[in-house]
Write an enzyme that holds these catalytic residues in place. Structure first.
Site, mmCIF file in Angstrom:
data_model
loop_
_atom_site.group_PDB
_atom_site.id
_atom_site.type_symbol
_atom_site.label_atom_id
_atom_site.label_comp_id
_atom_site.label_asym_id
_atom_site.label_seq_id
_atom_site.Cartn_x
_atom_site.Cartn_y
_atom_site.Cartn_z
ATOM 1 N N LEU A 281 0.855 -1.186 0.000
ATOM 2 C CA LEU A 281 0.000 0.000 0.000
ATOM 3 C C LEU A 281 0.887 1.229 0.000
ATOM 4 O O LEU A 281 1.847 1.305 0.763
ATOM 5 C CB LEU A 281 -0.908 0.027 1.239
ATOM 6 N N ASP A 282 0.557 2.189 -0.842
ATOM 7 C CA ASP A 282 1.317 3.440 -0.888
ATOM 8 C C ASP A 282 1.184 4.186 0.440
ATOM 9 O O ASP A 282 0.225 3.954 1.196
ATOM 10 C CB ASP A 282 0.814 4.329 -2.028
#
Length: 297
Positions: A53-54
């Site tokens: 996940l960014d």
């Protein structure tokens, strides 16, 4: 090498060394950084998370602890679900929902320039794409998609199809495979639970936060093997016909027992022993039934 006891009977040390945390990733750090925090907090040498996940993205990030990190591949093909804000660059056309619906099914995507993978055109499946709310030039979308789908790129492409242009605003992951946002734990929950278990011998919060790692295997077909066979597997042996007690489809989902499918092997009391590939008939009296992929004990 000893085989673990029943999942429900494990003490805090056993949970930390073979457990899974359904973590609610906060905004700011990357998934890798959050996993490192969990590793340090739990005192484990190794952890693995269920999908990158960014930094700005929040939500469902299952983290496997200790020996459970060996089975991280179970998340490779896990379907993901997100809630995303679509920010339009112009007024939405009258056929907005119809255009959005056209993105369900197989789509083509090229990874963005900042991605860590090779930038080549590839296909990804959008299992479901729903418009939850609309307000002026903003829309709230629920996206259920194949692993490796870039939601930011999806939003950009929807904007092109609408003729307005668009970009992704906030993004939250609400599900990863069989994990969802109904029982997420924050980093604060985890740290507090560890502190209660150590200082007050109150293990209830810890048991709510760290679940037995078998929780991450419920979508796989299961093969139950004899304790003697489990001890052999712990030393690197494959699963042979005489050691198989039972075989059944997955507890959750529709995965069936088929040759070459990934399966999880358990002792009769429910402790995971290994991941493997089904290569023979579970009812056979001889020969290899499960070829080892990962030993989990």
């Amino acid at each position: 090498m000893p085989v673990r006891g029943p999942p429900d009977d494990r003490d805090p040390d056993a949970l930390r060394s073979f457990g899974v945390v359904n973590l609610d990733k906060p905004p700011g750090p990357s998934a890798h950084q959050v996993a490192a925090w969990v590793r340090d907090a739990t005192g484990q040498d190794r952890v693995a998370h269920g999908g990158t996940l960014d930094p700005k993205v929040t939500g469902c990030l299952p983290i496997l602890l200790g020996d459970a990190a060996r089975m991280a591949r179970v998340f490779d093909d896990a379907v993901k679900e997100y809630v995303a804000v679509l920010e339009l660059h112009g007024d939405a056309p009258a056929d907005f929902e119809g255009v959005v619906a056209e993105f369900e099914g197989e789509i083509y995507q090229k990874p963005p320039r900042k991605s860590a993978v090779k930038r080549q055109l590839r296909t990804r499946r959008i299992h479901a794409l729903d418009v939850l709310e609309r307000e002026d030039r903003r829309a709230l979308l629920r996206v259920r998609c194949a692993s490796g789908t870039y939601v930011r790129k999806l939003c950009h492409d929807i904007g092109l199809a609408l003729g307005t242009g668009a970009h992704m605003g906030d993004l939250r992951r609400t599900a990863t495979g069989t994990f969802d946002d109904s029982d997420l734990a924050t980093m604060h929950d985890l740290v507090d639970a560890l502190a209660f278990a150590e200082a007050d011998d109150d293990t209830a919060p810890l048991r709510e936060t760290i679940r037995p790692a078998e929780r991450a295997l419920v979508h796989l077909p299961r093969v139950t093997i004899a304790p003697s066979a489990a001890r052999e597997v712990a030393n690197g042996a494959s699963v042979f016909g005489p050691g198989v007690i039972d075989a059944s489809p997955a507890e959750v989902g529709d995965a069936t027992l088929e040759l070459e499918s990934l399966v999880a092997c358990y002792t009769p009391d429910g402790a995971a022993v290994c991941l493997g590939t089904l290569v023979g008939d579970p009812d056979a009296d001889s020969g290899t039934v499960v070829a080892l992929e990962r030993v989990l004990v």
